[in-house]
Design a protein around this motif. Structure first.
Motif, mmCIF file in Angstrom:
data_model
loop_
_atom_site.group_PDB
_atom_site.id
_atom_site.type_symbol
_atom_site.label_atom_id
_atom_site.label_comp_id
_atom_site.label_asym_id
_atom_site.label_seq_id
_atom_site.Cartn_x
_atom_site.Cartn_y
_atom_site.Cartn_z
ATOM 1 N N ILE A 129 8.880 4.026 -2.845
ATOM 2 C CA ILE A 129 7.848 3.336 -3.631
ATOM 3 C C ILE A 129 8.336 3.185 -5.072
ATOM 4 C CG2 ILE A 129 6.572 5.345 -4.532
ATOM 5 C CD1 ILE A 129 4.823 2.387 -2.871
ATOM 6 N N GLY A 135 3.348 1.601 -8.355
ATOM 7 C CA GLY A 135 3.015 1.470 -6.957
ATOM 8 C C GLY A 135 3.303 0.185 -6.233
ATOM 9 N N GLN A 136 4.412 -0.503 -6.548
ATOM 10 C CA GLN A 136 4.819 -1.627 -5.697
ATOM 11 C C GLN A 136 5.740 -1.110 -4.586
ATOM 12 O OE1 GLN A 136 5.476 -1.467 -8.991
ATOM 13 N NE2 GLN A 136 3.851 -2.757 -9.834
ATOM 14 N N TYR A 137 5.897 -1.896 -3.503
ATOM 15 C CA TYR A 137 6.785 -1.464 -2.419
ATOM 16 C C TYR A 137 8.229 -1.518 -2.883
ATOM 17 C CZ TYR A 137 8.262 -6.234 -1.244
ATOM 18 O OH TYR A 137 8.814 -7.481 -1.277
ATOM 19 N N SER A 141 10.689 0.979 1.484
ATOM 20 C CA SER A 141 9.341 1.030 2.070
ATOM 21 C C SER A 141 9.369 0.456 3.481
ATOM 22 C CB SER A 141 8.363 0.203 1.235
ATOM 23 O OG SER A 141 8.244 0.732 -0.065
ATOM 24 N N LYS A 145 4.019 -2.319 4.500
ATOM 25 C CA LYS A 145 3.500 -1.455 3.441
ATOM 26 C C LYS A 145 2.488 -2.235 2.589
ATOM 27 C CE LYS A 145 4.128 2.470 1.029
ATOM 28 N NZ LYS A 145 3.902 3.765 1.731
ATOM 29 N N THR A 147 0.681 -2.559 -0.696
ATOM 30 C CA THR A 147 0.737 -2.101 -2.087
ATOM 31 C C THR A 147 0.093 -3.167 -2.950
ATOM 32 O OG1 THR A 147 2.816 -3.179 -2.684
ATOM 33 C CG2 THR A 147 2.991 -1.031 -1.593
ATOM 34 N N ASN A 210 2.600 7.384 -3.155
ATOM 35 C CA ASN A 210 3.052 7.341 -1.755
ATOM 36 C C ASN A 210 3.005 8.755 -1.173
ATOM 37 O OD1 ASN A 210 3.924 5.934 0.472
ATOM 38 N ND2 ASN A 210 6.107 6.009 -0.084
#
Lengths: 339, 631
Positions: A129, A135-137, A141, A145, A147, A210
């Motif tokens: 992550i 918190g972006q993929y 990931s 996913k 996000t 994550n």
């Protein structure tokens, strides 16, 4: 470099005066502690040790080590460390970064540093992550996913960092996780002792964005079932009673089987020093994510000339054959005339 | 008239001659021009050269796109440009003639390889009829020479294959032109023997072709006049003929020696900078480490890593590479480490004109980074002066612990000129000490090392390299607290650090030479302000204007940031200022902003340097009221 005997140090000596600014409960703390604790046993001098990082949560690491260090640019730490290693083959250089730093923006530098075999210990904190950007993929990931940047689920096939490193001609590749200090220290120690580039993938929990990504395999209760502990020269077996093993199926893929007296002899015996990385690669493909039995340990460890050493050797040879540089001679090395 | 080799030929004395060799990319025109230059240099002429070649390695044979040319001026006096209109054009094929003939002076001499003017080549060049026969060249003196036929003929008995023999025709042309201008043959013949020592057949063919060309001039009764250009009265010294990229490379080797630290070059191949990587990779015995990185970003990154380790760190590139390196250069500004970024400028934007010259990266050098990231800029002004410029850029980088951008361009990089070799002992000591001791005490009275405690005069921070006991410290791209270097987001501290970084660079103005000026310094009606490779053209153009009685001065900038401390005074001293640049007016904008001076921009972006004539016209136009505009 002044005295012959490396002075004895303690964890405190290796700890800088800067307070770590990671989120409480972050897996990075356990990795930092593991390293600060093991440093006094490694026989290194603090002044000869350098931590280089890129950008990301993991990349704050150098600030907390009482060594030399550089917090550089997103993705570029392997390139910067390469220059330092070439200029100063006498140093112990550690490169620290996360999965976004090293596999996304810095993917190009990582593969090239591995193929060149620059003498660096590269610690890849994989939490699957982007933490620092909230918190972006990431390139590790899992598909689907959800996000902030992928509200309907991510579409990208993730990298398997160990497979990637093996494909990039890495001479040393290992995997460990932040819940087992002893194993982490053992992997990092072997990586540091290796001549050339050594990549250690560390499964690291991001408890904010994550949380629990690796819980299914790294929780104590699950480890025996879910972590395949690779040991050089040993059959690849795991499970509470070592009742599971890895064999090659007829198509050449590594497959997990229940070990029986009939198939016991066909269980793969792990050889990280084998010149051909095929079996190590097959082992790396056993798991496509932290939800199925996943190998940890040293996948590959082979001897190849260290890049900086080779560069220095060419310099020494040039000085032997041509003599030390003479500026006057250089300026007169083309046809000249006198007025 | 003087004695000559051939009694039938008259010999005339010339002060200078401009020759242009042109042919297909595969015809060896660059080599031919290079050899003619070297023979002239060793003969004692002053000279300046302008190689011009396409970006393609082998464009389709015989086409206009594939024409490669080499112009040079040789003179019996001090010259600064490769000349405006050639006196002689050597055209090896119809395409070369078609593309280049317009440059020739009225009544100039054309020597063609007659053999190549056959239907196929004529049609590829777009000629419906042969220009050799349709009187379109009547305004010139045309010499038709069957170069291929004669070359093949003289190679017949040497055991050389006909195809290889044909490839020697450029040496025939060289032999002929060498005869025409009384160039010594030994230099070229010796060079052939050395260069092709492992290919005796090629050496024999080239030698035979050269001699045949020379003999042709002497005996064919085609040429009734040959010319002599006497050696130039250059200042005493030992000279060599050198191009900008080699001079710059040697400057870097010298800088490492003078700084007493190893040189590290991180580079990625790019035209027209790659030759610096090639040259430096030959000098490992000087302790020079060269690293061909995976990309431009890794190239500058590795250099910055080496700088942190205590090397004289260099990265070489052209404009597109500088664009990619911007983030790392910004980090170097923040880390305050010495780093040389060398930009051999070419036509842009994007891939632009890879093999053609332009000087349009000045604004990128000044401002091409995010945030307030000032850095010193040094610009070379002639091929040979690249040596000195490299040492000067290194001096500033090391002393002030800062990245420095050194600007050269494609014209300086590939052009050659005689260089009087400096006395090695007279070169400056540019070494700086590494930090070895703590420099403060903490709150408990314990000795500590403050990585951002500055030298009060230079404002440079200490350079403490890994391996130094007791000085362990961390640096990074996040804003640092003054003195301690610890992470700081404090508003006042960021203002202070921004001010300090700015003041450090601005202060360098007191440590660089005053503005270089020439011409009618005291009473000029017009100042020509230049920077970089326009120096030669401005010098020659101004000379022409002054010869006609115009009062003109020339100021030339070797340092673009900071400007020399006296530049404002210089600019305001004259009623009019023009700024000719190979861009759309970048320096003129900078000086207008800095000094509120009405500096008129003169621009040219045609992939070629200014001619002296263009500068002359710009001067006269400005003096008669027609300032500025495109050339």
């Amino acid at each position: 470099m002044t005295d012959v005997v490396v002075p004895e140090t303690s964890k405190t000596d290796w700890t800088s005066d800067q307070e770590p600014r990671w989120c409480p409960g972050c897996g990075d703390y356990s990795i930092l502690t593991a390293i600060q604790l093991m440093m006094p046993e490694m026989g290194l001098r603090r002044e000869d040790t350098v931590f280089i990082s890129g950008i990301g949560c993991a990349a704050r690491f150098p600030y907390y080590m009482n060594t030399y260090g550089m917090h550089s640019i997103h993705g570029r730490s392997p390139a910067i460390a390469t220059g330092l290693a070439l200029a100063r083959p006498d140093l112990n250089i550690f490169v620290v970064g996360g999965d976004g730093d090293m596999l996304s923006i810095g993917g190009n530098h990582l593969i090239h540093v591995l193929r060149r075999n620059v003498n660096l210990t590269i610690l890849l904190f994989n939490n699957q992550i982007y933490g620092l950007t909230k918190g972006q993929y990431s390139p590790t990931s899992e598909i689907g996913k959800v996000t902030k940047s992928t509200p309907l689920g991510s579409l990208d096939e993730p990298f398997n960092p160990v497979s990637l490193a093996l494909g990039a001609e890495a001479s040393f590749v290992a995997r460990t996780h932040d819940m087992d200090r002893q194993h982490m220290q053992e992997m990092i120690r072997q990586a540091h002792d290796h001549d050339g580039s050594a990549l250690v993938e560390v499964f690291q929990n991001c408890n904010v964005f994550n949380d629990g990504a690796f819980g299914a395999i790294t929780k104590k209760a699950h480890r025996a079932e879910m972590l395949i502990d690779l040991q050089a020269g040993q059959p690849v077996r795991f499970g509470p009673d070592l009742n599971k093993g890895v064999v090659l199926d007829p198509s050449g893929c590594a497959t997990i089987v229940d070990v029986t007296p009939e198939n016991e002899a066909s269980v793969i015996v792990h050889d990280p020093s084998h010149p051909d990385p095929s079996l190590s690669f097959a082992l790396s493909r056993l798991s496509s994510g932290p939800y199925e039995p996943t190998p940890v340990g040293v996948f590959r460890s082979v001897r190849r000339p260290d890049y900086a050493g080779e560069v220095s050797r060419q310099l020494a040879n040039a000085q032997d054959t041509k003599g030390p540089g003479d500026l006057g001679k250089l300026l007169n090395s083309r046809p000249t005339w006198t007025v | 008239m003087t004695d000559t080799a051939s009694a039938k030929t008259e010999v005339r004395q010339l002060d200078s001659v401009i020759v242009r060799f042109a042919g297909d990319s595969g015809d060896g025109m660059q080599l031919t021009g290079d050899r003619f230059s070297n023979a002239s240099a060793l003969f004692g002429n002053d000279l300046a050269t302008l190689p011009e070649f396409p970006a393609e390695i082998r464009a389709p044979q015989g086409t206009l796109a594939g024409v490669s040319a080499f112009q040079l001026q040789v003179a019996s006096h001090d010259i600064t440009t490769p000349g405006d209109a050639p006196n002689v054009l050597v055209a090896m094929n119809p395409a070369a003639l078609k593309k280049e003939v317009h440059r020739l002076e009225p009544g100039g001499t054309i020597i063609v390889n007659e053999d190549s003017f056959e239907e196929r080549n004529l049609s590829k060049a777009g000629y419906a009829e042969s220009p050799l026969d349709d009187h379109s060249l009547d305004a010139y003196q045309l010499f038709r020479v069957p170069m291929t036929t004669i070359t093949k003929e003289v190679c017949k008995d040497l055991g050389v294959k006909p195809r290889d023999a044909e490839r020697s025709k450029n040496f025939f042309a060289l032999g002929l032109v060498s005869w025409l201008y009384h160039r010594p043959s030994d230099t070229t013949l010796d060079w052939i023997q050395t260069k092709f020592s492992r290919l005796p057949n090629v050496a024999a063919a080239n030698t035979a072709a050269y001699k045949a060309g020379h003999a042709f001039g002497e005996t064919a009764e085609l040429f009734h006049v040959s010319y002599e250009v006497r050696p130039a009265q250059l200042p005493p010294g030992t000279y060599t003929n050198i191009d900008g990229n080699t001079a710059l490379s040697w400057g870097l080797v010298a800088a490492g020696q003078l700084a007493k630290v190893p040189v590290f070059l991180g580079s990625y191949p790019i035209t027209p900078a790659s030759d610096i990587l090639h040259e430096l990779s030959k000098h490992k015995n000087f302790g020079v480490r060269t690293f061909q990185a995976e990309d431009e970003i890794a190239a500058v990154g590795s250099a910055l890593g080496a700088a942190y380790g205590g090397n004289l760190a260099v990265t070489t590139t052209s404009g597109p590479g500088v664009a990619l390196k911007g983030e790392t250069i910004g980090l170097a500004v923040s880390l305050e480490l010495p780093l040389l970024v060398i930009d051999i400028q070419r036509g842009g934007p994007s891939t632009g004109l890879p093999t053609k010259t332009e000087a349009s990266d000045l604004m990128m050098a000044m401002y091409g980074r995010h945030g307030e990231a000032p850095l010193p800029i040094v610009a070379a002004y002639s091929a040979a002066q690249c040596f000195e410029a490299a040492i000067e850029a290194a001096r500033i980088a090391l002393k002030y612990r800062t990245p420095v951008i050194l600007l050269s361009d494609g014209y300086l990089a590939n052009g050659t000129e005689p260089w009087v070799l400096p006395d090695v002992d007279s070169l400056p000591d540019i070494s700086v000490p590494f930090a070895t001791d703590t420099n403060g005490v903490d709150d408990d009275g314990e000795p500590v090392f403050y990585p951002y405690l500055r030298d009060p005069v230079t404002l440079a921070r200490p350079w403490a390299i890994p391996g130094t006991s007791g000085l362990m410290h961390r640096v990074g791209g996040i804003e640092k607290e003054d003195v301690t270097g610890n992470i700081s987001y404090d508003p006042g501290n960021h203002q202070l650090m921004t001010d300090l970084r700015q003041a450090k660079i601005a202060g360098i103005a007191d440590d660089i030479p005053a503005t270089m000026t020439a011409g009618d310094i005291d009473d000029a009606d017009l100042l020509v302000l230049g920077w970089g490779s326009t120096w030669g053209s401005i010098t020659a153009g101004m000379k022409r204007a002054r010869a006609e009685g115009h009062k003109v001065a020339h100021a030339h900038l070797t340092h673009l940031n900071p400007f020399p401390a006296d530049l404002g005074d210089v600019l305001l001293r004259y009623p009019k200022v023009i700024v000719p640049e190979m861009n759309m007016g970048q320096l003129s904008k900078l000086v207008r902003a800095e000094y509120l001076v009405d500096a008129a921009s003169v621009t040219k972006v045609m992939g070629q340097p200014y001619t002296a004539g263009e500068i002359y016209t710009a001067i006269v136009d400005a003096l008669t009221g027609e300032e500025g505009g495109n050339r």
